[in-house]
Design an enzyme around this catalytic site. Structure first.
Site, mmCIF file in Angstrom:
data_model
loop_
_atom_site.group_PDB
_atom_site.id
_atom_site.type_symbol
_atom_site.label_atom_id
_atom_site.label_comp_id
_atom_site.label_asym_id
_atom_site.label_seq_id
_atom_site.Cartn_x
_atom_site.Cartn_y
_atom_site.Cartn_z
ATOM 1 N N SER A 73 0.829 -1.206 0.000
ATOM 2 C CA SER A 73 0.000 0.000 0.000
ATOM 3 C C SER A 73 0.860 1.251 0.000
ATOM 4 O O SER A 73 2.040 1.214 0.357
ATOM 5 C CB SER A 73 -0.873 0.044 1.251
ATOM 6 O OG SER A 73 -1.590 -1.139 1.394
HETATM 7 N N1 SAM Z 1 2.794 -5.822 4.503
HETATM 8 C C1 SAM Z 1 3.399 -5.986 3.213
HETATM 9 C C2 SAM Z 1 4.578 -5.084 3.030
HETATM 10 O O1 SAM Z 1 4.954 -4.354 3.976
HETATM 11 O O2 SAM Z 1 5.157 -5.113 1.939
HETATM 12 C C3 SAM Z 1 2.430 -5.867 2.078
HETATM 13 C C4 SAM Z 1 1.503 -7.006 2.074
HETATM 14 S S1 SAM Z 1 0.621 -7.292 0.584
HETATM 15 C C5 SAM Z 1 -0.516 -5.964 0.581
HETATM 16 C C6 SAM Z 1 -0.350 -8.677 1.135
HETATM 17 C C7 SAM Z 1 0.446 -9.943 1.371
HETATM 18 O O3 SAM Z 1 -0.392 -10.893 2.009
HETATM 19 C C8 SAM Z 1 0.932 -10.613 0.089
HETATM 20 O O4 SAM Z 1 2.320 -10.756 0.134
HETATM 21 C C9 SAM Z 1 0.218 -11.950 0.077
HETATM 22 O O5 SAM Z 1 0.984 -12.996 -0.502
HETATM 23 C C10 SAM Z 1 -0.010 -12.174 1.566
HETATM 24 N N2 SAM Z 1 -1.073 -13.121 1.910
HETATM 25 C C11 SAM Z 1 -2.287 -13.290 1.340
HETATM 26 N N3 SAM Z 1 -2.961 -14.261 1.994
HETATM 27 C C12 SAM Z 1 -2.159 -14.697 3.004
HETATM 28 C C13 SAM Z 1 -2.308 -15.675 4.035
HETATM 29 N N4 SAM Z 1 -3.402 -16.401 4.193
HETATM 30 N N5 SAM Z 1 -1.269 -15.833 4.899
HETATM 31 C C14 SAM Z 1 -0.143 -15.108 4.780
HETATM 32 N N6 SAM Z 1 0.049 -14.182 3.812
HETATM 33 C C15 SAM Z 1 -0.960 -13.972 2.950
#
Ligand code: SAM
Length: 230
Positions: A73
């Site tokens: 984001s």
């Molecule tokens: N917080 C991150 C950063 O600082 O870069 C950005 C996160 S991105 C918006 C969302 C992340 O959630 C993705 O990398 C995706 O692979 C992960 N994700 C989606 N479902 C998930 C799950 N059930 N468990 C762990 N990670 C998950």
């Protein structure tokens, strides 16, 4: 005639210009939109976002790709989530779970403020890259683990704060269970796959109250207590 010695002109190094970019990001994107918590603003000034998000626009006011089809984001949304999740006793020594490691940037901010962070990522390659970046940037205490974060990470519970950086249809029950009963805070985007409402949940004993913060758009939380994989 008096001669004045001229200081030789020197172009700023990459790190100096990144420091200036961060100061500008904090002033123009965070302070100007009402974020005032100095501890939070200092963390945004300190963490080298360009080492987590490899883009010329690392400090821009927009979401950016982080690999494996995922995005991070814009800085304001990361700051808003972090501010909302702040435990009443502060970040120092607080046990924090992040669901969705992505680039590792959010985890680095939490570690910069002194939290003890466990971050769960479902994509093993993103988790490995994030762990390497965190360690290279000096945040080697962050524990990056691979798994379905919609089930939480029971081994580290209870958590003073849980930040879910992917969107789900509802608050996953295991996350509520793993939240501290003493004012634990969970922040997560809740809604449809395409658009959601950033929601803050606070737990006191067996009671949980929730409050809607902002409309947002996040990538989906894929897992048992999230959306099914497409
Ligand atoms: N917080 C991150 C950063 O600082 O870069 C950005 C996160 S991105 C918006 C969302 C992340 O959630 C993705 O990398 C995706 O692979 C992960 N994700 C989606 N479902 C998930 C799950 N059930 N468990 C762990 N990670 C998950």
């Amino acid at each position: 005639m008096r001669w004045r010695r001229l200081r030789p002109h020197r172009a700023p190094t990459g790190e100096e210009s990144a420091t200036r970019d961060r100061e500008r990001m904090v002033a123009e994107q965070l302070e100007s939109r009402g974020l005032r918590d100095e501890e939070l603003l200092s963390a945004f000034r300190a963490v080298p976002r360009h080492r987590f998000v490899e883009s010329d626009e690392a400090y821009g006011d927009r979401a950016l790709p982080v690999g494996s089809g995922q995005t991070i984001s814009q800085p304001y949304v990361v700051a808003r989530m972090t501010a909302a999740a702040r435990p009443t006793s502060g970040w120092l020594g607080a046990s924090v779970l992040e669901v969705g490691t992505g680039s590792g940037y959010q985890a680095a901010l939490l570690a910069e403020m002194g939290a003890e962070v466990i971050s769960v990522e479902r994509h093993p390659e993103l988790a490995a890259d994030a762990a390497a970046r965190l360690s290279a940037a000096g945040y080697s205490d962050v524990q990056v683990v691979v798994g379905d974060g919609s089930r939480g990470w029971p081994a580290g519970a209870p958590y003073a704060a849980i930040l879910v950086t992917a969107a789900g249809p509802s608050i996953p029950e295991p996350l509520l269970q793993q939240l501290s009963t003493d004012g634990g805070r969970l922040v997560m985007p809740i809604g449809a796959r395409e658009h959601q409402l950033l929601t803050l949940v606070e737990r006191h004993g067996s009671d949980a109250t929730s409050r809607v913060l902002d409309p947002v758009v996040f990538v989906p939380l894929i897992g048992e207590f999230g959306f099914p994989a497409e």
